[in-house]
Design an enzyme around this catalytic site. Structure first.
Site, short mmCIF file in Angstrom:
data_model
loop_
_atom_site.label_atom_id
_atom_site.label_comp_id
_atom_site.label_asym_id
_atom_site.label_seq_id
_atom_site.Cartn_x
_atom_site.Cartn_y
_atom_site.Cartn_z
N LYS A 32 0.82 -1.21 0.00
CA LYS A 32 0.00 0.00 0.00
C LYS A 32 0.86 1.26 0.00
O LYS A 32 0.65 2.18 -0.80
CB LYS A 32 -0.90 0.03 1.24
N ASN A 33 1.84 1.31 0.89
CA ASN A 33 2.63 2.52 1.05
C ASN A 33 3.52 2.81 -0.15
O ASN A 33 3.96 3.94 -0.34
CB ASN A 33 3.47 2.44 2.33
N CYS B 200 -4.41 8.31 9.65
CA CYS B 200 -4.69 7.72 10.95
C CYS B 200 -4.31 8.69 12.07
O CYS B 200 -3.31 9.40 11.99
CB CYS B 200 -3.91 6.43 11.14
N ARG C 1 2.46 14.23 12.72
CA ARG C 1 3.33 13.90 11.60
C ARG C 1 3.50 15.18 10.78
O ARG C 1 2.86 15.38 9.76
CB ARG C 1 2.73 12.77 10.76
N ASP D 146 4.70 0.14 11.99
CA ASP D 146 3.40 -0.38 11.55
C ASP D 146 3.11 -1.79 12.06
O ASP D 146 1.98 -2.25 11.97
CB ASP D 146 3.33 -0.38 10.02
N ARG E 40 -8.27 0.22 4.88
CA ARG E 40 -7.30 1.14 4.28
C ARG E 40 -6.02 0.41 3.92
O ARG E 40 -5.28 0.85 3.02
CB ARG E 40 -6.96 2.28 5.26
#
Length: 456
Positions: A34-35, A128, A133, A319, A411
């Site tokens: 995903k990232n 999230c 951040r 994560d 997600r």
């Protein structure tokens, strides 16, 4: 599949019902990262030619990024498990807040749009709720490359300084190895005039995947995966076909779930050295890890407590901190989990304690005394990875658990429950009748039969 739709299921009306104390057995197919996929989609804005991305995961975050690109005039065609991106008719304009809200990766577009069109307007990012951040590193880096930037009413407005039509190469030293800032600045520098060096750059595999694709497009990027990345700007970038790397976080989550249930599974395809920090800790805690080519097998029996401390790659990934914490709740002995990346990523601790875990939290350090078992409960995940942790806890637990908060889970995990079901876990997604109308780009859920094949 990605297509147009008038209806979208409201994920807050769904839950996963889990009958606990199950065991996993079989082979899990790991999807694209995903990232990585999110930033590769953003990088397609750098060219006027077609990009074909293979191994794209079907996730709500990917859906949101697709909607952002479509809003800019990009044409997206999904066929045969690949996404064709045609940016021919792209038009530069401010991105609507409703599209970027909740997707932090949307901010990556600013670097590509600025360097390609000379200006960009992007709302401040969401994502999230796991802590601060800041985008300072992104902003300062773009300013160093020759941009004027102001922030008005939540909109970041960037424009190339003066009468110039290109950013200029420079030396940038990041205060911390931010993944998002590194990616944003690499994209911006790829079309800048001259050489850019990014010192203290992030080294994550997703950074390397971005640089690999950009180089296919004609960029000149050197030393990705090292602490200093060098980018020689080029006049234009072309199209390419690129396969997204496997998702190391999804892979790690399944390995942890197997360890937590004293199970044996094989995950594939993966890039084993992307998971080295995780597999080392799983071995230290008592699991047997076997690596063959692009697959990893795990056999687990008794688990003992081990300490972890999250760190940028190649350290233990933040994560996977929440899923690993769930594993440690039933380990023999004591363990300590230290979160160093985000200050608000311990939201799962009090929920695990409700299930019978014995965890004391002191700021961002969790001290765990292992228990024999957990108790099934109805719980709500507050972010993507805490939701995965609660599902693992539900599989461990005695009795039945209902896990809500699937708008977070979906997600980052494609058909998570169907893969678990294929491996032998008694888990069902439950829906109520509540839906709402949305006319937007949408990912259609795959049928259970298709998803089972993908899990095998």
């Amino acid at each position: 599949m990605i297509c147009g739709s008038k209806k979208k299921a409201y994920l807050k009306s769904q839950n996963l019902k889990i009958l606990g104390q199950g065991k996993l057995n079989g082979i899990v197919k790991i999807n694209g990262a995903k990232n990585s996929a999110l930033v590769l989609l953003a990088s397609s804005l750098l060219t006027n030619e077609k990009i074909i991305l293979e191994n794209i995961p079907y996730l709500t975050d990917i859906e949101k990024m697709g909607n952002i690109l479509k809003n800019l005039g990009v044409n997206l065609i999904d066929k045969n498990d690949q996404l064709e991106i045609d940016p021919t008719n792209i038009s530069i304009k401010e991105l609507p807040y409703e599209l970027v809200n909740g997707l932090r990766a949307s901010f990556f577009c600013i670097g590509a749009l600025l360097t390609k069109f000379g200006e960009a307007q992007v709302p401040l990012p969401g994502g999230c709720n796991i802590g601060s951040r800041p985008i300072d590193e992104h902003i300062n880096g773009l300013i160093a490359l020759g941009a004027d930037i102001i922030i008005e009413e939540g909109i970041v407005k960037a424009k190339i300084r003066g009468n110039k039509n290109k950013l200029h190469g420079t030396h940038i030293k990041l205060k911390c190895p931010s993944v998002g800032a590194t990616e944003t600045l690499i994209m911006a520098a790829s079309l800048a005039e001259g050489r850019t060096t990014i010192e203290n750059a992030a080294r994550e595999p997703e950074i390397q995947d971005l640089c690999h694709m950009l180089n296919k497009m004609g960029a000149k990027i050197y030393d990705s995966g090292k602490e200093t990345i060098i980018i020689d700007g080029v006049n234009k970038l072309g199209g390419c076909t690129h396969k997204v790397i496997p998702d190391r976080i999804e892979a790690g989550t399944f390995l942890i779930a197997a360890a937590a249930t004293s199970s044996s599974i094989t995950i594939s395809p993966v890039i084993p050295h992307h998971l080295e920090a995780v597999t080392n800790k799983l071995q230290e805690s008592g699991s047997k890890i076997t690596i063959k080519g692009n697959s990893i097998s795990i056999k687990s029996k008794e688990i003992k407590g081990v300490d972890i401390e999250t760190a940028p790659f190649p350290g233990f990934p933040t994560d996977l901190q929440a899923p690993f914490t769930a594993l440690m709740t039933i380990a023999n002995g004591e363990s300590k989990i230290t979160e160093t990346i985000f200050e608000n990523r311990m939201n799962h601790i009090h929920l695990l304690n409700k299930m019978g875990a014995r965890i004391k939290l002191n700021e961002n350090v969790a001290y765990i005394k292992g228990v024999k078992t957990l108790n099934g409960m109805d719980l709500i995940g507050s972010d993507l990875r805490s939701s995965a942790a609660l599902i693992i806890a539900g599989i461990i637990a005695e009795g039945t658990s209902n896990i809500y908060g699937l708008e977070h889970l979906d997600r980052g995990y494609e058909n998570f429950e169907l893969k678990l079901k294929k491996l032998g876990i008694k888990i069902t997604r439950e829906f109520n009748k509540s839906t709402f109308e949305e006319n937007e780009f949408k990912i259609e859920p795959k049928s259970e039969d298709i998803s089972n094949l993908r899990a095998a």
